[in-house]
Design an enzyme around this catalytic site. Structure first.
Site, short mmCIF file in Angstrom:
data_model
loop_
_atom_site.label_atom_id
_atom_site.label_comp_id
_atom_site.label_asym_id
_atom_site.label_seq_id
_atom_site.Cartn_x
_atom_site.Cartn_y
_atom_site.Cartn_z
N LEU A 237 3.30 -43.06 42.87
CA LEU A 237 2.18 -42.20 42.49
C LEU A 237 0.87 -42.95 42.65
CD1 LEU A 237 3.34 -40.45 39.19
CD2 LEU A 237 3.30 -39.50 41.49
N LYS A 238 -0.15 -42.23 43.03
CA LYS A 238 -1.51 -42.80 43.07
C LYS A 238 -2.25 -42.29 41.84
CE LYS A 238 -5.24 -44.78 44.65
NZ LYS A 238 -6.00 -44.64 43.37
#
Length: 1212
Positions: A237-238
């Site tokens: 995930l960013k």
């Protein structure tokens, strides 16, 4: 204490230090750098503004007058090119001395900074000799270097030489204090053969690599590598926050491109709070152990810092937190990044927050990953995205911080990269050996939160920083020097003499890391990459400083992303180069801190005796060889992958995030400055670049137009701050989402707004269920650019403009177009506006003429070199219903400019042959060469591909005007040399004087000599310059042909290099329509009922497409659709077994075959291909045909034997 009072105190100290009896004053005045919680607010404000742009020490204002003199460099021991980018003086030689004033004066204590481990025993050298009085100087043909006198600062106390002399006999602290404020730091250090430097990495993040492949090529390569067992695809995930790095309380805290500011103070506070949450009452002890561990093992951890106090991103987080994204062993060689399994093991040992990670080890899982993203990219939020990836991944590792619980539903994106094949097994072992630990601090009173601390200290930014550091505790932050300098007066890192960069490059490297850093900086300078080098005093090393042993921090700012791409090209030519790290802190004995868009380095420059220098040289040779060999074998680096594949990475962002950040936040300045029209142009161009689907473009255009009216009505001409834009955007989006389910899907999530105005850090649906027969209307809102087939409708106007350079023959071309009897092949009038003949604002004049004659063809005879002009042209296109076509000279370009030196030489040569030019740019102009260089540098930083791609994206087409013969001879060396000399001189001039005329600057004599030699050399090579040009008649003919093709629609824009991914709705097998029609004819010939039905519905003519739905994301889920990604674009046999029809529906029953021995099954209960539906009947009703046959409400005609056709698996 005021500055004048401090000055009097220091002069008194200097006077009394000559007496031994007064030595007691030194320890009395050298107070602790760590203030108590009750310490007063600093008397002297920091000379920086903690703005949203992550200010750094390099942004401290310079004071005083700057003088310069010219001289040619002398030949060095190792030739070094001293030229930097536009933000700093380009060269420094060994005797140059430039310094800056300081904001206040401080007396500091003896701070014994821990000396980091060194490759050679250079810290215990009692036999250091005196500095040589003859410094090494550097020489480069046709280059220049400035030497400046020291700057006088208004607030700087004049410490005379007698002060320094009297301090020599006192304790080392007194000596250091007097020396610190004596003058330009490092100016009196002279480099000779006994000078050495030691550089040590302090903090670093992953190297920044510019992918030269398209997104489609990257995806294909990743899937190919996974399919062949060469690597595993890893996705994470960013989180939407700021980069924060920590290397221990002595190693330092760093932001993306700065240190010692509010960003790093917030980072230290949040990290300390993570320890309290994880360890509870043991937090203080564990913080101390953690700091010690990082420093002893030279480790840096990089984190995503997510807070509500540092400005708005896509969504204000529910909680403030960090997530560890990288762990790096710095050592003495190349930085070694932990693999993700090792990172998770490290974090679980220390109970640090980790990110959510997925591994995809098979072709099916890897293709399903990309398909899942494509299905969710325009409407995905955290919950459905994480759920889909959990289902398709081979291993899913939950993050210790749940994005949904701590940040919210708005998800910035995913980061996918290739990792070692052993990662899967390694990860399984780590998850088994290092289970998640409990959080001992949950439920404990952890004191004020970040938001409470910031809210309670809003009167002064220094007080806010101080309060954060005090709240973090002494175990986490026992020293404030990086934020406040030494003492209580608030002196921050004082700028050193610029010559220290050149001195560092000339000094002998002590170890491998130093040598590689020198190599990196030398290359940046030699290639004239746009970069700025600035050095500051390293206050942690004050007590070990001496006249022959100086310590600095260096900050290197890279000013253009193109540098990373150009540096990658250099790495391909020189495989030994270190990557250009985004954040890197070095320790050099000339002690600096380096930033390569975050490159931090400590540097120490020192001298030894001749005898010791000879010994060090011998020891160093063998040491460098051994370290070089060891650095090439790393257990932590991904050695099984080739360099290109090791750095293969792709960022996948979601539209719900981009709506908020790119379209709303980033568009605020355009909306308030240029108005709604320019804003509409901006957001339409962004959506076009992203490849947003036509339906989403229509929905977003409606919403964003409403947003523009709303926010302009509320704020008038006062722009909403981008740091708190969500205060207005979030309520607007919430209200908009409530209107319909379609709007809710468009917005993603809204309604959980967290108010931050009082706690900020002081800084600046339309488709049916199945969608089988409803054709997607390929239509976007009106926009100023042409469609894929760039035809210009006859009821629209046309603007022909020239992104070029004087001498590119645009005026001559415009005359030829005007004189052409047929114009551009239609009846529209053609008129030209010559920039040299129009007074005032040229492009406003063009806009006025366009409004008078909106259907005319306008030839904008003026160079249009930058994006500001292009934006004005786009706006004209939208407001006057016109299209625009850029005409550019055809040229190969360089790695940093779309025009080659050959083209530049021809342009200058043409200008110097002009007589009585209307714009006075001709052979009589004394600065013609300078003007051409100025235009040339307006394009600097873009290679040819980037230049043309941007024009294609903005205007849909590009017309190229032939310029140079492809089989021409190389440019003579004398011409190359004079042009390169002019480019170097131009950079020096603009670095110092900006846009000042060359005759008025410090380099007036050099410009005069260069202009004279330029004419001599170009006219001396006139035969060559004439011979390499294509005939002008040929160029005119080719341009006219291309313009006519565009006007009549025969010119097709090349396919965009970026694949238009997005918004997959269903997977299906497409069927060949003509073969389906042939099958229907056969069925009609054998059955009268079928014949009557087929002819009555005219299926032979009305049937335009056919497919068999495999899975629909609304009915079967995203992962079901994504699972067919492994079969994408592959052929599958399809048996047609029966025709079923009723008075409202018709479909073919099918049986799907196999691909590579794997059976293809449809998720539908009854696999079929819908052929026809009556008006008002949704296509999904075709699923009921088999039941209608059983009920006697439909007819079934078997096809015996079944007819087999070949279909193709695809996404829609």
């Amino acid at each position: 204490m005021s500055a004048s009072s401090q000055g009097r105190l220091l002069r008194l100290l200097a006077h009394n230090l000559s007496s031994p009896s007064a030595s007691f004053l030194v320890p009395l005045l050298l107070r602790s750098r760590l203030p108590s919680p009750s310490a007063p607010i600093l008397a002297f404000p920091l000379r920086r503004s903690f703005a949203a742009s992550s200010s750094s020490p390099s942004q401290m204002p310079r004071r005083g007058k700057q003088t310069a003199r010219w001289r040619e460099k002398q030949r060095p021991v190792a030739a070094v090119t001293d030229a930097t980018g536009p933000a700093s003086p380009t060269s420094e030689d060994a005797s140059s001395s430039i310094t800056c004033g300081i904001g206040g004066l401080s007396l500091a204590d003896n701070f014994e900074a821990r000396s980091p481990p060194r490759a050679l025993d250079v810290s215990q050298m009692p036999n250091r000799g005196p500095a040589s009085s003859h410094p090494q100087v550097m020489w480069k043909p046709k280059s220049y270097v400035t030497a400046s006198a020291p700057l006088a600062a208004p607030d700087e106390v004049d410490v005379t030489s007698s002060v320094a002399a009297s301090c020599k006999g006192t304790a080392s602290s007194g000596n250091t204090l007097a020396k610190l404020f004596k003058g330009p730091l490092g100016a009196d250090f002279n480099v000779d053969n006994n000078s050495f430097s030691l550089a040590q990495v302090r903090a670093t993040f992953y190297p920044k690599f510019e992918n030269e492949k398209t997104d489609q090529e990257i995806r294909m390569r990743m899937i190919e590598m996974v399919s062949h067992g060469q690597a595993i695809l890893e996705a994470s995930l960013k989180h939407s926050g700021s980069l924060f790095m920590y290397a221990g309380h002595e190693g330092g805290a760093y932001a993306k491109n700065s240190f010692g500011n509010i960003y790093t103070a917030v980072g230290v506070f949040v990290l300390s709070r993570m320890f309290v949450e994880a360890w509870g009452k043991e937090a203080g002890k564990m913080q101390a152990q953690f700091n010690k561990f990082l420093e002893e093992n030279r480790i840096c951890i990089s984190m995503e810092l997510v807070t509500a106090v540092l400005g708005d991103h896509g969504q204000r987080p529910i909680d403030d937190y960090v997530v560890v994204t990288a762990v790096t062993e710095l050592g003495h060689g190349k930085p070694k990044f932990y693999s993700t399994p090792d990172l998770i093991a490290f974090c679980r040992k220390w109970r640090l927050p980790t990110n959510q990670v997925w591994l995809f080890s098979t072709r099916k899982s890897a293709t399903s990953f990309f398909a899942a993203y494509d299905a969710l990219c325009e409407e995905g939020t955290a919950t459905p995205v994480c759920k889909a990836l959990d289902e398709v991944a081979d291993i899913s590792v939950p993050g210790s911080k749940d994005h949904i619980k701590v940040q919210g539903e708005i998800l910035e994106g995913l980061v996918a990269r290739m990792v070692n094949c052993d990662s899967l097994k390694h990860m399984e072992n780590v998850l088994k050996d290092f289970p998640p630990s409990s959080l001992d601090g949950v439920g404990l009173d952890m004191g004020p939160t970040l938001r409470e601390v910031c809210a309670a200290n809003r009167s002064d930014e220094k007080q806010q920083v101080r309060a954060l550091l005090q709240s973090a505790g002494t175990s986490m932050c026992p020293d404030y020097a990086d934020w406040f300098g030494i003492g209580d007066s608030g002196v921050h890192s004082r700028q050193a003499d610029r010559s220290v960069v050149s001195k560092f490059l000339q000094a002998h490297p002590t170890d491998y890391a130093t040598m590689k850093l020198q190599e990196m900086i030398r290359l940046i300078k030699q290639r004239h990459f746009p970069a700025a080098f600035k050095c500051y005093c390293n206050f942690h090393k004050i007590d070990s400083s001496a006249s022959d042993n100086i310590h600095y921090k260096m900050v290197i700012h890279i000013h253009s992303d193109s540098v990373f791409r150009r540096y990658q090209q250099e790495m391909r030519r020189n495989r030994g180069l270190w990557p250009l790290y985004r954040v890197f802190h070095y320790y050099v004995s000339f002690e600096f801190l380096c930033f390569f868009l975050g490159f931090f380095v400590d540097v120490n420059l020192f001298k030894v005796t001749k005898e010791r220098a000879a010994e060090l040289s011998k020891e160093g040779d063998s040491f460098l060889k051994s370290v070089n060999g060891n650095a090439n074998s790393s257990s932590l680096m991904n050695e099984s992958l080739a360099d290109e594949d090791e750095n293969l990475m792709i960022k996948l962002k979601f539209l719900t995030y981009k709506i908020r950040t790119f379209l709303i936040r980033n568009g605020l300045s355009i909306l308030f400055k240029d108005g709604p029209s320019a804003y509409k142009t901006y957001y339409l161009r962004q959506m076009k670049i992203w490849g947003t689907s036509a339906g989403k473009q229509r929905e977003l255009s409606k919403m964003l137009d409403e947003w523009a009216v709303f926010i302009r009505r509320k704020y008038g001409n006062k722009q909403l701050s981008s740091s708190i834009y969500l205060s207005e955007a979030e309520p607007f989006l919430e209200q908009y989402a409530r209107r319909s389910p379609q709007n809710q899907v468009l917005v993603g999530a809204a309604g959980n707004l967290i108010n931050t105005e009082n706690l900020l850090a002081i800084i600046e649906a339309g488709r049916d269920e199945e969608g089988d027969l409803h054709q997607e209307v390929d239509e976007t809102p009106s926009r100023p650019t042409a469609s894929v087939m760039d035809s210009v409708p006859k009821d629209e106007g046309l603007i022909v403009f020239f992104p070029g350079i004087p001498g590119c023959a645009k005026s001559a071309l415009c005359k030829e177009i005007l004189n052409n009897p047929d114009g551009l092949g239609d009846q529209r009038p053609v008129h030209s506006l010559m920039g040299d003949l129009i007074k005032g604002r040229y492009w406003q004049k063009v806009a006025d003429e366009r409004k008078k004659r909106p259907y005319a063809i306008t030839l904008a005879d003026k160079n249009a070199p930058n994006e500001d002009v292009w934006r004005q042209i786009e706006d004209m296109c939208r407001t006057t219903k016109a299209s625009a076509i850029p005409v550019i000279p055809e040229s190969e370009g360089t790695d940093s400019n779309p025009f080659s030196l050959d083209a530049l030489a021809v342009f200058i040569f043409r200008v110097l042959q002009r007589v009585n030019h209307p714009g006075n740019l001709d052979k009589a102009s004394p600065n013609a060469g300078y003007v051409l260089l100025m235009f040339y540098h307006l394009y600097d930083g873009k290679d040819r591909r980037e230049f043309e791609s941007e024009l294609y994206e903005r205007f849909g087409s590009v017309v190229k005007m032939p310029l140079l013969k492809p089989d021409r001879k190389p440019l003579p060396d004398s011409v190359k040399d004079i042009l390169n000399e002019g480019i170097n001189l131009y950079r020096l001039h603009t670095n110092r004087h900006g846009r000042l005329e060359p005759a008025k600057g410090s380099y007036a004599k050099e410009w005069s000599r260069w202009e004279k030699r330029l004419r001599e050399i170009l006219f001396g090579n006139a035969d060559h310059l004439n011979a390499i040009q294509v005939p002008f008649d040929f160029a005119v003919k080719r341009v006219l042909e291309q313009l006519k093709d565009v006007a009549k629609g025969g010119f097709k824009t090349p396919e965009s290099e970026k694949r238009k991914f997005g918004n997959i709705v269903f997977a299906a097998v497409t069927l060949p329509v003509e073969e389906i029609k042939s099958v229907l004819d056969k069925v009609a010939s054998t059955d009268s009922k079928a014949k009557a039905f087929i002819e009555g519905k005219n299926l032979s003519n009305s049937l335009m497409k056919a497919h068999v739905t495999l899975a629909h994301k609304r009915s079967h889920g995203v992962t079901s659709v994504a699972s067919y990604g492994v079969f994408l674009k592959q052929n599958v046999p399809v048996d047609l077994t029966a025709l079923l029809f009723s008075d409202k529906l018709a479909a073919l029953e099918v049986q799907l075959g196999s691909i590579d021995s794997e059976k293809i099954d449809s998720k539908n209960e009854w696999p079929h291909a819908t052929l026809w539906t009556a008006p008002g009947t949704p296509p999904k009703e075709a699923n009921t045909l088999s039941h209608l046959v059983a009920q006697g409400k439909a007819t079934r005609i078997d096809i015996k034997p079944p007819i087999t056709v070949s279909g193709v698996v695809d996404f829609f």
